[in-house]
Design an enzyme around this catalytic site. Structure first.
Site, PDB file in Angstrom:
ATOM      1  N   LEU A 132       0.716  -1.037   0.003  1.00  0.00           N
ATOM      2  CA  LEU A 132      -0.060   0.147   0.008  1.00  0.00           C
ATOM      3  C   LEU A 132       0.926   1.347   0.004  1.00  0.00           C
ATOM      4  O   LEU A 132       2.004   1.412   0.609  1.00  0.00           O
ATOM      5  CB  LEU A 132      -0.841   0.057   1.257  1.00  0.00           C
ATOM      6  CG  LEU A 132      -1.842  -1.179   1.278  1.00  0.00           C
ATOM      7  CD1 LEU A 132      -2.774  -0.852   2.533  1.00  0.00           C
ATOM      8  CD2 LEU A 132      -2.823  -1.353   0.115  1.00  0.00           C
ATOM      9  N   HIS A 191      -3.224   4.458  -2.570  1.00  0.00           N
ATOM     10  CA  HIS A 191      -4.543   3.741  -1.813  1.00  0.00           C
ATOM     11  C   HIS A 191      -5.255   3.990  -0.684  1.00  0.00           C
ATOM     12  O   HIS A 191      -6.526   4.081  -0.478  1.00  0.00           O
ATOM     13  CB  HIS A 191      -3.713   2.099  -1.522  1.00  0.00           C
ATOM     14  CG  HIS A 191      -3.119   1.191  -2.361  1.00  0.00           C
ATOM     15  ND1 HIS A 191      -1.648   1.145  -2.620  1.00  0.00           N
ATOM     16  CD2 HIS A 191      -3.558   0.387  -3.465  1.00  0.00           C
ATOM     17  CE1 HIS A 191      -1.584   0.400  -3.591  1.00  0.00           C
ATOM     18  NE2 HIS A 191      -2.626   0.025  -4.085  1.00  0.00           N
ATOM     19  N   GLY A 215      -9.049   3.583  -8.412  1.00  0.00           N
ATOM     20  CA  GLY A 215      -8.345   4.651  -8.826  1.00  0.00           C
ATOM     21  C   GLY A 215      -8.273   4.891 -10.371  1.00  0.00           C
ATOM     22  O   GLY A 215      -8.513   4.163 -11.121  1.00  0.00           O
ATOM     23  N   SER A 275       2.807   0.715  -6.721  1.00  0.00           N
ATOM     24  CA  SER A 275       3.439  -0.429  -5.991  1.00  0.00           C
ATOM     25  C   SER A 275       4.537  -1.014  -6.745  1.00  0.00           C
ATOM     26  O   SER A 275       5.730  -1.368  -6.300  1.00  0.00           O
ATOM     27  CB  SER A 275       2.374  -1.833  -5.701  1.00  0.00           C
ATOM     28  OG  SER A 275       1.270  -1.462  -4.810  1.00  0.00           O
ATOM     29  N   ARG A 276       4.574  -0.875  -8.025  1.00  0.00           N
ATOM     30  CA  ARG A 276       5.710  -1.368  -8.954  1.00  0.00           C
ATOM     31  C   ARG A 276       6.900  -0.204  -8.656  1.00  0.00           C
ATOM     32  O   ARG A 276       8.102  -0.919  -9.358  1.00  0.00           O
ATOM     33  CB  ARG A 276       5.147  -1.609 -10.140  1.00  0.00           C
ATOM     34  CG  ARG A 276       4.447  -2.883 -10.514  1.00  0.00           C
ATOM     35  CD  ARG A 276       4.228  -3.129 -12.109  1.00  0.00           C
ATOM     36  NE  ARG A 276       3.812  -4.543 -12.209  1.00  0.00           N
ATOM     37  CZ  ARG A 276       2.401  -4.753 -12.023  1.00  0.00           C
ATOM     38  NH1 ARG A 276       1.217  -3.784 -11.938  1.00  0.00           N
ATOM     39  NH2 ARG A 276       2.071  -6.085 -12.442  1.00  0.00           N
TER      40      ARG A 276
HETATM   41  P1  AMP Z   1      -3.580  -2.285  -6.902  1.00  0.00           P
HETATM   42  O1  AMP Z   1      -3.197  -2.546  -5.354  1.00  0.00           O
HETATM   43  O2  AMP Z   1      -2.543  -1.707  -7.747  1.00  0.00           O
HETATM   44  O3  AMP Z   1      -4.631  -3.324  -7.402  1.00  0.00           O
HETATM   45  O4  AMP Z   1      -4.580  -0.950  -6.859  1.00  0.00           O
HETATM   46  C1  AMP Z   1      -5.766  -0.965  -5.887  1.00  0.00           C
HETATM   47  C2  AMP Z   1      -6.540   0.383  -6.144  1.00  0.00           C
HETATM   48  O5  AMP Z   1      -5.770   1.330  -5.848  1.00  0.00           O
HETATM   49  C3  AMP Z   1      -6.861   0.454  -7.775  1.00  0.00           C
HETATM   50  O6  AMP Z   1      -8.026   0.934  -7.693  1.00  0.00           O
HETATM   51  C4  AMP Z   1      -5.933   1.300  -8.199  1.00  0.00           C
HETATM   52  O7  AMP Z   1      -6.621   2.184  -9.283  1.00  0.00           O
HETATM   53  C5  AMP Z   1      -5.796   2.407  -7.223  1.00  0.00           C
HETATM   54  N1  AMP Z   1      -4.558   3.069  -7.239  1.00  0.00           N
HETATM   55  C6  AMP Z   1      -3.244   2.582  -7.550  1.00  0.00           C
HETATM   56  N2  AMP Z   1      -2.381   3.594  -7.532  1.00  0.00           N
HETATM   57  C7  AMP Z   1      -3.130   4.774  -7.370  1.00  0.00           C
HETATM   58  C8  AMP Z   1      -2.673   6.189  -7.330  1.00  0.00           C
HETATM   59  N3  AMP Z   1      -1.444   6.430  -7.683  1.00  0.00           N
HETATM   60  N4  AMP Z   1      -3.538   7.153  -7.009  1.00  0.00           N
HETATM   61  C9  AMP Z   1      -4.861   6.764  -6.985  1.00  0.00           C
HETATM   62  N5  AMP Z   1      -5.375   5.283  -6.794  1.00  0.00           N
HETATM   63  C10 AMP Z   1      -4.287   4.407  -7.199  1.00  0.00           C
END
Ligand code: AMP
Length: 277
Positions: free
Chosen positions: A32, A36, A144, A183-184
């Site tokens: 996170l 997130h 997001g 996260s990457r």
């Molecule tokens: P993930 O853990 O990458 O699957 O992301 C979980 C949620 O966080 C998804 O809805 C993403 O679009 C959102 N998210 C990831 N990075 C960002 C960011 N930089 N700004 C806003 N939301 C994000």
């Protein structure tokens, strides 16, 4: 409170619903960051109870190396989520038990961009998000704009399948230098981290050029050349699309909202971003 299977989640939610509480869900894959947490804050502002799920969903990875190397930091994630009501961290076996045979396929929207480069990714994503909606009984779910195509697909299948969840989107959070939080990013070596914000900068230059009247195809070609020149490669796409249908746009049409979307690797770390035009 950490909940590790759907029975535990369901009994919690049932209790909350008896009191008339609204339930917000924030699906994540963990590792996170502030992006997130911005979704969590949006959920907390609107919902009486907030559940964050952390699940690195194997069915949305088309590359075993990417899945194996996806950052995992459960203890740190749980610490960051101190204020939420439930943290759902299921095992792969709990999500996909023996005999599991169902998937959610969205046609059209999933064929392009990420879908073309990551076969099966969106079906895995749509399936797990549908399952999370069902398991959590959430009234609202938060996603997001960072994953713009994913967001359009989630809106599509939620409507198509009459899922009783209202979808809220939140803007992309960025580092001070413009790099979208992801996260990457943790996997970027130091030198690549310094060059990574060029992705957003070049996208902004491309968007400005299009807004100023440069033909879209020429602006995209110039943008790709600029990305290559600073070391991005392969560039999976730099595309200007209708913001909702994601069909490629050839020209600016009055009344149409366009989005610029990109995916490109830097030192083997694949970055994605998107901005409004
Ligand atoms: P993930 O853990 O990458 O699957 O992301 C979980 C949620 O966080 C998804 O809805 C993403 O679009 C959102 N998210 C990831 N990075 C960002 C960011 N930089 N700004 C806003 N939301 C994000």
């Amino acid at each position: 409170m950490i909940l590790r299977d759907s029975a535990a989640l369901r009994s919690r939610v049932t209790e909350w619903k008896k009191t008339g509480a609204s339930i917000g869900l924030v699906p994540t894959m963990g590792a996170l960051h502030e992006g997130h947490l911005s979704l969590v804050r949006a959920a907390q502002a609107e919902c009486a109870r907030v559940i964050v799920s952390i699940f690195v969903n194997p069915t949305q990875f088309n590359n075993a190396h990417d899945l194996a190397n996806y950052p995992r930091s459960e203890a740190a994630d749980v610490a960051l989520l101190a204020g939420v009501d439930g943290i759902f961290i299921p095992t792969v076996e709990a999500m996909y038990p023996e005999g599991y045979s169902t998937s959610v396929q969205v046609s059209g929207l999933t064929d392009r961009l990420e879908g073309a480069h990551r076969p099966g990714h969106f079906s895995g994503m749509a399936t797990v998000v549908t399952k999370l909606f069902g398991m959590s009984g959430a009234d609202r779910a938060y996603f997001g704009e960072k994953d713009w195509q994913q967001l359009q697909i989630i809106r599509r299948f939620t409507q198509d399948l009459n899922l009783p969840v209202s979808i809220t989107s939140c803007p992309t959070l960025r580092e001070a230098d413009g790099l979208a939080l992801s996260s990457r990013n943790r996997r970027l070596p130091e030198a690549a981290r310094l060059r990574a914000p060029r992705l957003h900068a070049i996208m902004q230059e491309t968007a400005w050029a299009i807004r100023a009247g440069r033909p879209i195809a020429a602006a995209l070609t110039a943008g790709e050349a600029d990305l290559e020149a600073v070391g991005f490669g392969p560039i999976d796409y730099l595309a200007c699309c209708d913001a909702q249908t994601l069909m490629p746009a050839r020209e600016m049409t009055p009344g149409q909202t366009l989005r610029l979307l990109a995916a490109a690797a830097l030192d083997s770390v694949r970055l994605i971003d998107n901005i409004v035009i």
